[in-house]
Design an enzyme around this catalytic site. Structure first.
Site, mmCIF file in Angstrom:
data_model
loop_
_atom_site.group_PDB
_atom_site.id
_atom_site.type_symbol
_atom_site.label_atom_id
_atom_site.label_comp_id
_atom_site.label_asym_id
_atom_site.label_seq_id
_atom_site.Cartn_x
_atom_site.Cartn_y
_atom_site.Cartn_z
ATOM 1 C CE LYS A 164 8.330 -7.913 -3.438
ATOM 2 N NZ LYS A 164 8.791 -7.370 -2.551
ATOM 3 C CB SER A 205 -0.493 -4.887 5.082
ATOM 4 O OG SER A 205 -0.114 -4.271 3.944
ATOM 5 C CB THR A 206 -5.605 -5.847 5.498
ATOM 6 O OG1 THR A 206 -5.546 -7.113 6.623
ATOM 7 C CG2 THR A 206 -7.105 -5.943 4.819
ATOM 8 C CB VAL A 260 -0.189 -4.947 0.081
ATOM 9 C CG1 VAL A 260 0.566 -5.349 -0.970
ATOM 10 C CG2 VAL A 260 0.652 -3.474 0.630
ATOM 11 N N GLY A 261 -3.033 -6.698 0.468
ATOM 12 C CA GLY A 261 -3.658 -7.624 0.185
ATOM 13 C C GLY A 261 -4.754 -7.415 -0.903
ATOM 14 C CD GLU A 320 -2.651 -17.471 4.999
ATOM 15 O OE1 GLU A 320 -3.026 -16.885 6.181
ATOM 16 O OE2 GLU A 320 -3.318 -18.410 4.524
ATOM 17 C CB CYS A 373 0.302 -12.400 10.901
ATOM 18 S SG CYS A 373 0.609 -14.172 10.927
ATOM 19 C CD GLU A 409 -1.334 -6.412 11.442
ATOM 20 O OE1 GLU A 409 -1.479 -5.955 10.386
ATOM 21 O OE2 GLU A 409 -1.114 -7.707 11.705
HETATM 22 P P1 NAD Z 1 3.314 -5.211 3.263
HETATM 23 O O1 NAD Z 1 1.987 -5.691 2.770
HETATM 24 O O2 NAD Z 1 3.641 -3.939 3.270
HETATM 25 O O3 NAD Z 1 4.180 -6.098 2.335
HETATM 26 C C1 NAD Z 1 4.316 -7.263 2.189
HETATM 27 C C2 NAD Z 1 4.779 -7.603 0.717
HETATM 28 O O4 NAD Z 1 4.161 -7.400 -0.270
HETATM 29 C C3 NAD Z 1 6.449 -7.192 0.461
HETATM 30 O O5 NAD Z 1 6.964 -8.170 -0.083
HETATM 31 C C4 NAD Z 1 6.183 -6.027 -0.309
HETATM 32 O O6 NAD Z 1 7.389 -5.660 -1.006
HETATM 33 C C5 NAD Z 1 4.890 -6.598 -1.119
HETATM 34 N N1 NAD Z 1 4.084 -5.332 -1.568
HETATM 35 C C6 NAD Z 1 3.998 -4.026 -1.143
HETATM 36 N N2 NAD Z 1 3.391 -3.235 -1.967
HETATM 37 C C7 NAD Z 1 2.958 -3.915 -3.150
HETATM 38 C C8 NAD Z 1 2.161 -3.733 -4.088
HETATM 39 N N3 NAD Z 1 1.532 -2.647 -4.436
HETATM 40 N N4 NAD Z 1 1.829 -4.793 -4.907
HETATM 41 C C9 NAD Z 1 2.527 -5.936 -4.835
HETATM 42 N N5 NAD Z 1 3.483 -6.182 -3.757
HETATM 43 C C10 NAD Z 1 3.494 -5.378 -2.766
HETATM 44 O O7 NAD Z 1 3.410 -6.110 4.516
HETATM 45 P P2 NAD Z 1 4.563 -6.064 5.812
HETATM 46 O O8 NAD Z 1 4.863 -4.880 6.280
HETATM 47 O O9 NAD Z 1 5.748 -6.543 4.809
HETATM 48 O O10 NAD Z 1 4.343 -7.051 6.783
HETATM 49 C C11 NAD Z 1 3.472 -6.885 7.902
HETATM 50 C C12 NAD Z 1 2.107 -7.445 7.441
HETATM 51 O O11 NAD Z 1 1.981 -8.843 7.312
HETATM 52 C C13 NAD Z 1 1.197 -7.312 8.618
HETATM 53 O O12 NAD Z 1 -0.108 -6.892 8.332
HETATM 54 C C14 NAD Z 1 1.024 -8.875 9.199
HETATM 55 O O13 NAD Z 1 0.003 -9.247 9.944
HETATM 56 C C15 NAD Z 1 1.018 -9.405 7.905
HETATM 57 N N6 NAD Z 1 1.541 -11.067 7.951
HETATM 58 C C16 NAD Z 1 0.414 -11.923 7.788
HETATM 59 C C17 NAD Z 1 0.774 -13.184 8.007
HETATM 60 C C18 NAD Z 1 -0.231 -14.128 7.808
HETATM 61 O O14 NAD Z 1 0.054 -15.432 7.761
HETATM 62 N N7 NAD Z 1 -1.767 -13.953 7.868
HETATM 63 C C19 NAD Z 1 1.915 -13.600 8.249
HETATM 64 C C20 NAD Z 1 2.915 -12.712 8.393
HETATM 65 C C21 NAD Z 1 2.819 -11.124 8.296
#
Ligand code: NAD
Length: 389
Positions: free
Chosen positions: A88, A142-143, A145-146, A163, A197, A293
């Protein structure tokens, strides 16, 4: 807004390099044989061994900042271990995932090995993370959503690697080559508009060099050419979206309200979602600007006086993804490395990734590791076998 030149050398080339590296693992996955003792059956003989088996169906959910590369960090170990993948992509960046699917089909992979579902996180992402047919979830984002994905995974006991975000320190020690350190610190935060990130978003410089290094970074920032990502002479493009521009400029405003000094940049502009490369000083370590962040081209800079103090400041943050130390004092560097709580430590470089080195976070930056042999472990299950002879 991503620069086409960066997309070529980073997103595409690193994805190729990573897939080649992981392809090598496909023929090197090993189990082990174990000498058993079996105290309750001393007169019987056994053959004990451990198999490493594919975890199964992998649900992969990724962010938008390096869309193709992040997808391949999941796809590579999944294919090497014999898993299938449902990807996804981020809401904002589905096209590279669909192109990848097209290429995989053209290459003749069996149907169903690689699948893409597009859609929003709330719909497609949440459905995938809750699906009982998924054996492992792997998430980059993001943390916030993680945590949701981690909880959804636990409901089904789905294996999970996360991640997540970062707020990585760049530490300039008193003996550092200051010009290299300033240039390195500028790249660490401004590369990809700071949407990285492990971006070096907190700068700690020894007090005796603080003003000089900050002035050098501000000079670099002020000289950067901002413009279209399609123009190869441009050094910084716009951010991904209006939402991201608002988020980043909101943090800059917060800094102003709380009395911080903007050393350079400090504003967004359009058309397009631009934010000027920004350096902020006179901030307190406990300030939200230092703790949270921002995910944009905004650097917060603070001076330090001694090694213990800077280690304390570097670790005083919820995240632990990366850290860089700029120094040629081998003793100091080696004393610092074990004390820094982050998944990667770079010395005289920043955000330098190699397919063979595990990448991932301590603390709120995640669970598990991508890349290297560690990734193979995260895409496999162990099966213990005991045969009575
Ligand atoms: P995000 O968490 O908003 O979205 C990431 C993904 O999760 C997207 O595909 C989104 O559609 C999906 N998502 C959103 N809500 C969800 C839910 N409730 N259930 C399941 N999936 C859902 O993050 P973003 O804004 O797309 O990216 C930025 C973040 O990603 C920053 O915090 C950045 O540090 C992090 N990041 C981490 C790494 C790493 O390797 N550690 C690499 C790149 C980005």
């Amino acid at each position: 807004g991503k620069s086409a030149a960066v997309a070529k050398v980073m997103d595409v080339q690193l994805a190729i390099d990573f897939l080649r590296y992981m392809a090598g693992w496909a023929t090197k996955i090993e189990g082990s044989t174990v000498e058993t003792s079996m105290p309750l059956m001393p007169n019987d003989q056994f053959h004990g061994f451990v198999r490493r088996e594919a975890v199964g169906v992998v649900g992969a959910i990724v962010a938008w900042n390096f869309p193709l590369l992040l997808a391949c960090w999941k796809l590579g170990p999944a294919l090497a271990t014999g898993c299938t993948v449902v990807l996804k992509p981020a809401d904002e960046t589905p096209l590279t995932a669909l192109k990848l699917a097209e290429l995989i089909e053209e290459a003749g992979y069996p149907a169903g090995v690689f699948n893409v579902i597009t859609g929003t996180g709330l719909n497609a992402g949440a459905a995938l993370s809750r699906h009982p047919g998924v054996d492992k979830l792997t998430f980059t984002g993001s943390t916030e959503v993680g945590k949701l994905i981690g909880k959804a995974a636990m409901d089904n006991m789905t294996r999970v690697t996360l991640e997540l975000g970062g707020k990585s320190p760049t530490i300039v020690m008193p003996d550092a080559n200051l010009q290299e350190a300033a240039a390195g610190a500028a790249t660490a935060i401004f590369f990809n508009q700071g949407q990285v990130c492990c971006a070096g978003s907190r700068l700690y410089v020894h007090r005796k060099h603080f003003d000089n290094v900050v002035a050098d970074i501000a000079g670099i920032a002020n000289g950067m050419k901002l413009g279209s990502g399609l123009d190869p002479s441009v050094q910084m493009g716009p951010l991904i979206s209006a939402k991201q521009q608002d988020r980043v400029t909101g943090y800059i405003e917060l800094g102003r309200e709380l009395g911080a000094t903007i050393a350079c940049g400090g504003e967004g502009f359009g058309p397009g979602y631009f934010v000027k490369p920004t350096v902020i000083v006179d901030v307190d370590q406990r300030h939200r600007l230092v703790q949270e962040e921002i995910f944009g081209p905004v650097l917060v800079a603070m001076p330090f006086d001694d090694l213990d103090e800077v280690i304390g400041m570097a670790n005083d943050n919820p995240y632990g993804l990366g850290a860089s130390i700029w120094s040629n004092d081998l003793g100091a560097v080696h004393r610092m490395i074990p004390r820094i709580k982050s998944g990667s430590v770079w010395v005289n470089c920043h955000s330098a990734l190699d397919p063979a080195l595990p990448f991932g976070g301590y603390k709120m930056s995640g669970v598990g590791r991508e890349m290297g042999a560690a990734a193979i472990e995260h895409y496999t299950e162990l099966k213990s076998v005991l045969i009575k002879l």
